[in-house]
Structures are given as C-alpha cells and as structure tokens.
Design an enzyme around this catalytic site. Structure first.
Site, PDB file in Angstrom:
ATOM      1  N   ARG A   1      -3.096   4.165  12.351  1.00 51.57           N
ATOM      2  CA  ARG A   1      -2.831   4.806  10.821  1.00 51.57           C
ATOM      3  C   ARG A   1      -3.885   5.322  10.045  1.00 51.57           C
ATOM      4  NH1 ARG A   1       0.948   0.782   7.208  1.00 51.57           N
ATOM      5  NH2 ARG A   1      -0.959   1.191   5.762  1.00 51.57           N
TER       6      ARG A   1
ATOM      7  N   ARG B   1       3.273  -2.874  -6.751  1.00 52.27           N
ATOM      8  CA  ARG B   1       2.074  -3.034  -6.406  1.00 52.27           C
ATOM      9  C   ARG B   1       1.233  -3.272  -7.496  1.00 52.27           C
ATOM     10  NH1 ARG B   1       2.138  -1.544  -0.958  1.00 52.27           N
ATOM     11  NH2 ARG B   1       0.314  -0.457  -0.297  1.00 52.27           N
TER      12      ARG B   1
HETATM   13  P1  AMP Z   1       1.586   0.278   2.706  1.00 51.28           P
HETATM   14  O1  AMP Z   1       2.342   0.733   4.102  1.00 51.28           O
HETATM   15  O2  AMP Z   1       2.600  -0.563   1.823  1.00 51.28           O
HETATM   16  O3  AMP Z   1       0.534  -0.554   2.859  1.00 51.28           O
HETATM   17  O4  AMP Z   1       1.446   1.519   1.986  1.00 51.28           O
HETATM   18  C1  AMP Z   1       0.367   2.506   2.470  1.00 51.28           C
HETATM   19  C2  AMP Z   1      -0.211   3.237   1.297  1.00 51.28           C
HETATM   20  O5  AMP Z   1       0.980   3.919   0.629  1.00 51.28           O
HETATM   21  C3  AMP Z   1      -0.756   2.528   0.127  1.00 51.28           C
HETATM   22  O6  AMP Z   1      -2.233   2.082   0.423  1.00 51.28           O
HETATM   23  C4  AMP Z   1      -0.379   3.421  -1.179  1.00 51.28           C
HETATM   24  O7  AMP Z   1      -1.581   4.308  -0.918  1.00 51.28           O
HETATM   25  C5  AMP Z   1       0.839   4.056  -0.929  1.00 51.28           C
HETATM   26  N1  AMP Z   1       1.858   2.866  -1.375  1.00 51.28           N
HETATM   27  C6  AMP Z   1       2.615   2.344  -0.800  1.00 51.28           C
HETATM   28  N2  AMP Z   1       3.503   1.539  -1.880  1.00 51.28           N
HETATM   29  C7  AMP Z   1       3.004   1.854  -3.128  1.00 51.28           C
HETATM   30  C8  AMP Z   1       3.541   1.721  -4.483  1.00 51.28           C
HETATM   31  N3  AMP Z   1       4.290   0.772  -4.421  1.00 51.28           N
HETATM   32  N4  AMP Z   1       2.672   2.247  -5.297  1.00 51.28           N
HETATM   33  C9  AMP Z   1       1.494   2.975  -5.294  1.00 51.28           C
HETATM   34  N5  AMP Z   1       1.143   3.335  -4.083  1.00 51.28           N
HETATM   35  C10 AMP Z   1       1.786   2.859  -2.805  1.00 51.28           C
END
Ligand code: AMP
Length: 196
Positions: free
Chosen positions: A133, A88
């Site tokens: 969510r 990220r």
């Molecule tokens: P996602 O389902 O990938 O959209 O992730 C949901 C949330 O989890 C994000 O908005 C971050 O708060 C956290 N998150 C997921 N992947 C990461 C990552 N690689 N680094 C930091 N935070 C993460």
C-alpha cells in the site's frame, strides 16, 4: 446491526470488518477502500484525495462525508453496516450522528480493537511487504499513527460518553479476536429486541 469499528491503523479493523460482513450479512463500509477506489478510478474526488492519503493525513471531512453518505444511502446498507475508518475525528463523529439521525439509523455499537503500539508497528511493516500500500511506508505510517493519536483517539471517548463503546483485546490470532467480537455482540443482544 449498525457497528462502528475503532482502532489504530493496523489494529485489524478491516480484517475484522470483513469477518463481520460475512457473519452478520451487513456490508463492510470502509472509507479508506472507498477513497482508494476513487483514486484508482481517477475521479475528481480521487485526484484530490490521493496526495493527502500518501502523506498519511486525513482527507477533508467534507469529501469523506460525501462519499460515505452516498454509500450509506445505497440499498444494501439500509438494514445495517459495519463502518471501518470513519469517524476519524470529532467533527466526523458529530456529522455521522447527524447523518444517521436523518436516516433514523443511529450507531448501536462502537467497538475499539485494542492493540499495543509495538504490535501495530510490526503489523504495518508486514502489511507493507505483503500488500505494498502506498501509505504503508515507514514515514507515512509514523504520520498516520500521530494523526490517530491526535485526532481519532478522542472519538473513542465520544462513543464512551454515549454509552456505546466496547473494547476488545485485538492481540493474537485473527480468529480469536473475531470470536471476542462475536461474543461481545451476542452478550449485547440480551434484552435487545432489535431484529437487525
Ligand atoms: P484506511 O484504509 O482507513 O487506513 O485509510 C487510508 C487513508 O485514507 C487514511 O490515511 C486517510 O488519508 C484516508 N481516510 C480514510 N478514512 C478517512 C476519514 N474518515 N477521514 C479522512 N481521511 C480518511
């Protein structure tokens, strides 16, 4: 086959990763899913991550890298994986390279799912209705899109410089996007003697 899927929140990474998991028989590894599971299980890590996630900010690199390293060390991931939601930011991209170097399993393809900003907003609003969510509220969505622009977009350039980046048009039907990705991976197989 070791694949990283890139794209803004709502670009369809998770959906396409699940398709690839089925067609390539390699696990879909989503750091968002791993974090949500930790939050639901109320582990120490989950308790630390929950509030950050609800704000739409990034959980610390150290925490995320820890759960990722653990997951990629599991047996089913040793023949490849489809990574969704990681890296990220640039520090994570570098950490990923280092980790995979140690495992002697470098990333082979980084695929950017390219979707217009208007479609992203529309899709996230729809997902908020359907899935509920906690981080799909209007304010958090705005923050997550800012975080993507500021911190995650440079990761695209990182993989481009390594010659590993491909772009796929992420507009339209899920099946059409899936077919574009499959086509791309197939064309990349020419002359590639990797068995995975
Ligand atoms: P996602 O389902 O990938 O959209 O992730 C949901 C949330 O989890 C994000 O908005 C971050 O708060 C956290 N998150 C997921 N992947 C990461 C990552 N690689 N680094 C930091 N935070 C993460």
């Amino acid at each position: 086959m070791r694949i990283v899927l890139l794209g803004a929140p709502g670009s369809g990474k998770g959906t396409q990763a699940k398709r690839l998991e089925a067609s390539l028989t390699r696990p879909h590894v989503s750091t968002g899913d791993l974090l949500r599971a930790a939050v639901a299980a109320k582990t120490a890590l989950g308790l630390k991550a929950a509030e950050v996630m609800e704000r739409g900010e990034l959980v610390s690199d150290e925490l995320v890298l820890g759960i990722l390293a653990e997951r990629l060390g599991e047996k089913d991931a040793c023949a490849g994986f489809i990574l969704d939601g990681f890296p990220r930011n640039l520090a994570q991209a570098e950490a990923l390279d280092k980790l995979l170097e140690e495992l002697q399993q470098p990333v082979e393809h980084a695929i950017l799912i390219d979707v217009r900003a208007e479609s992203i907003i529309e899709r996230l609003a729809k997902r908020a209705e359907l899935e509920g969510r906690a981080d799909d509220t209007a304010e958090t969505v705005r923050r997550r899109l800012d975080v993507y622009r500021e911190q995650t977009a440079p990761v695209v350039e990182y993989f481009r410089e390594q010659g590993k980046l491909s772009m796929v048009d992420g507009e339209g039907d899920i099946d059409d996007v899936a077919a574009r990705i499959t086509g791309l991976l197939r064309s990349g197989e020419d002359g590639d003697d990797d068995e995975g």
